[in-house]
Write a protein that holds these residues in place. Sequence first.
Motif, PDB file in Angstrom:
ATOM      1  N   ALA A 297      -6.503 -14.065 -34.064  1.00 14.97           N
ATOM      2  CA  ALA A 297      -6.705 -14.830 -32.832  1.00 14.97           C
ATOM      3  C   ALA A 297      -5.360 -15.374 -32.391  1.00 14.97           C
ATOM      4  CB  ALA A 297      -7.682 -15.984 -33.058  1.00 14.97           C
ATOM      5  N   CYS A 298      -4.911 -14.966 -31.218  1.00 18.28           N
ATOM      6  CA  CYS A 298      -3.624 -15.460 -30.723  1.00 18.28           C
ATOM      7  C   CYS A 298      -3.865 -16.552 -29.695  1.00 18.28           C
ATOM      8  CB  CYS A 298      -2.808 -14.327 -30.115  1.00 18.28           C
ATOM      9  SG  CYS A 298      -1.112 -14.830 -29.751  1.00 18.28           S
ATOM     10  N   THR A 299      -3.443 -17.775 -30.021  1.00 16.47           N
ATOM     11  CA  THR A 299      -3.627 -18.918 -29.141  1.00 16.47           C
ATOM     12  C   THR A 299      -2.303 -19.297 -28.481  1.00 16.47           C
ATOM     13  OG1 THR A 299      -3.308 -20.425 -31.016  1.00 16.47           O
ATOM     14  CG2 THR A 299      -5.578 -19.798 -30.467  1.00 16.47           C
ATOM     15  N   GLN A 300      -2.379 -20.176 -27.502  1.00 13.65           N
ATOM     16  CA  GLN A 300      -1.226 -20.455 -26.659  1.00 13.65           C
ATOM     17  C   GLN A 300      -0.146 -21.267 -27.358  1.00 13.65           C
ATOM     18  OE1 GLN A 300      -0.358 -19.162 -24.010  1.00 13.65           O
ATOM     19  NE2 GLN A 300       0.910 -20.526 -22.790  1.00 13.65           N
ATOM     20  N   GLY A 301      -0.542 -22.287 -28.131  1.00 13.90           N
ATOM     21  CA  GLY A 301       0.464 -23.138 -28.745  1.00 13.90           C
ATOM     22  C   GLY A 301       1.202 -23.956 -27.682  1.00 13.90           C
TER      23      GLY A 301
ATOM     24  N   ASP B 238      -7.005 -12.064 -27.824  1.00 11.31           N
ATOM     25  CA  ASP B 238      -5.943 -12.776 -27.118  1.00 11.31           C
ATOM     26  C   ASP B 238      -6.515 -13.966 -26.349  1.00 11.31           C
ATOM     27  OD1 ASP B 238      -3.620 -13.536 -25.901  1.00 11.31           O
ATOM     28  OD2 ASP B 238      -3.439 -11.761 -24.617  1.00 11.31           O
ATOM     29  N   TYR B 239      -6.101 -15.172 -26.740  1.00  8.85           N
ATOM     30  CA  TYR B 239      -6.524 -16.396 -26.057  1.00  8.85           C
ATOM     31  C   TYR B 239      -5.368 -17.041 -25.298  1.00  8.85           C
ATOM     32  CZ  TYR B 239     -10.565 -16.056 -29.210  1.00  8.85           C
ATOM     33  OH  TYR B 239     -11.678 -15.626 -29.891  1.00  8.85           O
ATOM     34  N   THR B 240      -4.259 -16.337 -25.149  1.00 10.75           N
ATOM     35  CA  THR B 240      -3.105 -16.921 -24.472  1.00 10.75           C
ATOM     36  C   THR B 240      -3.299 -16.871 -22.959  1.00 10.75           C
ATOM     37  OG1 THR B 240      -1.857 -14.832 -24.372  1.00 10.75           O
ATOM     38  CG2 THR B 240      -1.614 -16.181 -26.358  1.00 10.75           C
ATOM     39  N   TYR B 241      -2.443 -17.591 -22.257  1.00  7.45           N
ATOM     40  CA  TYR B 241      -2.501 -17.603 -20.796  1.00  7.45           C
ATOM     41  C   TYR B 241      -1.108 -17.897 -20.254  1.00  7.45           C
ATOM     42  CZ  TYR B 241      -2.883 -22.559 -21.994  1.00  7.45           C
ATOM     43  OH  TYR B 241      -2.674 -23.797 -22.555  1.00  7.45           O
ATOM     44  N   GLY B 242      -0.830 -17.388 -19.061  1.00  7.65           N
ATOM     45  CA  GLY B 242       0.424 -17.692 -18.387  1.00  7.65           C
ATOM     46  C   GLY B 242       1.641 -16.989 -18.939  1.00  7.65           C
ATOM     47  N   ARG B 243       1.490 -16.143 -19.929  1.00  2.98           N
ATOM     48  CA  ARG B 243       2.634 -15.413 -20.482  1.00  2.98           C
ATOM     49  C   ARG B 243       2.845 -14.114 -19.699  1.00  2.98           C
ATOM     50  NH1 ARG B 243       2.081 -15.985 -27.122  1.00  2.98           N
ATOM     51  NH2 ARG B 243       1.522 -18.198 -27.148  1.00  2.98           N
ATOM     52  N   GLU B 244       4.097 -13.698 -19.585  1.00  2.26           N
ATOM     53  CA  GLU B 244       4.393 -12.384 -18.996  1.00  2.26           C
ATOM     54  C   GLU B 244       3.957 -11.343 -20.022  1.00  2.26           C
ATOM     55  OE1 GLU B 244       5.243 -11.807 -16.061  1.00  2.26           O
ATOM     56  OE2 GLU B 244       6.184 -13.627 -15.275  1.00  2.26           O
ATOM     57  N   HIS B 245       2.810 -10.717 -19.777  1.00  2.70           N
ATOM     58  CA  HIS B 245       2.146  -9.967 -20.835  1.00  2.70           C
ATOM     59  C   HIS B 245       2.125  -8.459 -20.622  1.00  2.70           C
ATOM     60  CE1 HIS B 245      -0.917 -10.568 -17.765  1.00  2.70           C
ATOM     61  NE2 HIS B 245      -1.512  -9.503 -18.250  1.00  2.70           N
TER      62      HIS B 245
ATOM     63  N   PRO C 211       1.951 -11.478 -26.269  1.00  5.09           N
ATOM     64  CA  PRO C 211       1.755 -10.074 -25.892  1.00  5.09           C
ATOM     65  C   PRO C 211       2.657  -9.084 -26.617  1.00  5.09           C
ATOM     66  CG  PRO C 211       3.196 -11.121 -24.312  1.00  5.09           C
ATOM     67  CD  PRO C 211       2.820 -12.195 -25.301  1.00  5.09           C
ATOM     68  N   GLU C 212       3.245  -9.505 -27.726  1.00  4.26           N
ATOM     69  CA  GLU C 212       4.184  -8.645 -28.432  1.00  4.26           C
ATOM     70  C   GLU C 212       3.574  -7.282 -28.758  1.00  4.26           C
ATOM     71  OE1 GLU C 212       7.218 -10.571 -31.219  1.00  4.26           O
ATOM     72  OE2 GLU C 212       5.897  -9.502 -32.601  1.00  4.26           O
ATOM     73  N   ALA C 213       2.343  -7.293 -29.291  1.00  3.39           N
ATOM     74  CA  ALA C 213       1.706  -6.047 -29.716  1.00  3.39           C
ATOM     75  C   ALA C 213       1.430  -5.116 -28.544  1.00  3.39           C
ATOM     76  CB  ALA C 213       0.409  -6.347 -30.467  1.00  3.39           C
ATOM     77  N   VAL C 214       0.929  -5.662 -27.446  1.00  6.27           N
ATOM     78  CA  VAL C 214       0.589  -4.794 -26.316  1.00  6.27           C
ATOM     79  C   VAL C 214       1.843  -4.284 -25.607  1.00  6.27           C
ATOM     80  CG1 VAL C 214       0.358  -6.591 -24.532  1.00  6.27           C
ATOM     81  CG2 VAL C 214      -0.993  -4.505 -24.382  1.00  6.27           C
ATOM     82  N   LEU C 215       2.901  -5.070 -25.570  1.00  8.05           N
ATOM     83  CA  LEU C 215       4.146  -4.602 -24.963  1.00  8.05           C
ATOM     84  C   LEU C 215       4.722  -3.424 -25.748  1.00  8.05           C
ATOM     85  CD1 LEU C 215       5.744  -8.052 -24.095  1.00  8.05           C
ATOM     86  CD2 LEU C 215       4.805  -6.385 -22.474  1.00  8.05           C
ATOM     87  N   ALA C 216       4.641  -3.502 -27.076  1.00  3.59           N
ATOM     88  CA  ALA C 216       5.078  -2.362 -27.891  1.00  3.59           C
ATOM     89  C   ALA C 216       4.240  -1.136 -27.579  1.00  3.59           C
ATOM     90  CB  ALA C 216       4.991  -2.721 -29.372  1.00  3.59           C
ATOM     91  N   ALA C 217       2.932  -1.333 -27.445  1.00  2.00           N
ATOM     92  CA  ALA C 217       2.053  -0.204 -27.121  1.00  2.00           C
ATOM     93  C   ALA C 217       2.398   0.393 -25.769  1.00  2.00           C
ATOM     94  CB  ALA C 217       0.596  -0.661 -27.149  1.00  2.00           C
ATOM     95  N   GLU C 218       2.715  -0.442 -24.795  1.00  2.00           N
ATOM     96  CA  GLU C 218       3.061   0.073 -23.473  1.00  2.00           C
ATOM     97  C   GLU C 218       4.301   0.952 -23.508  1.00  2.00           C
ATOM     98  OE1 GLU C 218       1.185  -3.278 -20.431  1.00  2.00           O
ATOM     99  OE2 GLU C 218       3.357  -3.259 -20.797  1.00  2.00           O
ATOM    100  N   LEU C 219       5.219   0.672 -24.422  1.00  2.00           N
ATOM    101  CA  LEU C 219       6.443   1.466 -24.512  1.00  2.00           C
ATOM    102  C   LEU C 219       6.373   2.539 -25.586  1.00  2.00           C
ATOM    103  CD1 LEU C 219       9.275  -1.182 -23.963  1.00  2.00           C
ATOM    104  CD2 LEU C 219       8.082   0.253 -22.298  1.00  2.00           C
TER     105      LEU C 219
END
Length: 256
Positions: free
Chosen positions: A168-172, A116-123, A198-206
């Motif tokens: 590799a997930c980048t911000q775009g 995960d290379y993203t930033y600033g997302r509600e993750h 954060p789609e994958a990790v949010l699914a894992a959290e639920l």
Amino acid sequence: MSQAALDTADNITAIIGGTGLTELKGLTLLDDIQVNTPFGPTSAPIKRGILDGHQVLFLARHGHPHAIPPHMVNYRANIWALKQLGVTAILAVNAVGGIHDLMGPAHITIPDQIVDYTYGREHTFYDGRQTGVEHIDFTYPYSEKLRAALLESAIALDVPHSDFGVYACTQGPRLETAAEIVRLERDGCDIVGMTGMPEAVLAAELGIDYACIALIVNWAAGKTEEIITMDDIQAAIDTGMGRVISILEHTLTRFD
């Protein structure tokens, strides 16, 4: 249709991706569902259909029409809504760039890892405000059960594919520089996209099983001498999306 009106049968599968994914053979679309979430609205109304006697839900990640850039997708609302509707498995379709030599345009891979290379997302749902703090295990970000089902379908349909891949997930929303791709490759990444987290990790959290079908739509920056154009990307989508839909259809009609 409200969320209360949905028949929350066990083992509902959802597909997250773009438009066109509702073109599965034998699918009957029933209605659209609006879900109120603590995190705001979903990207689009959730479409409900019946395939082979089972409910399937569809969510357009970027809205309908396609208007939400990857860094502004309300990932928390999307995943929360699917959980509230009884979804136990998510098949995510992602358009990505190819870094690995085997992963050129129109190729399909079923990735097994993420960086995960993203930033600033509600993750996370566990932000210390509404739901407290929780540290989940994310060693293996994709459900092996779902990955196996997708791979079995690809083999059965004789669709060229790869059974591995580090996403590799980048911000775009911009594409990467050639130097950034060199860095990602040095980090061990095989494909690059903007919507895997954060789609994958949010699914894992639920507690929702989650797997990705990655359609390579272009060589990553600097992997060829050519400039990346939207026309070339669209051509790869036109070639590869039919194969993606075939894999989804085969998986959904056989996966328990």
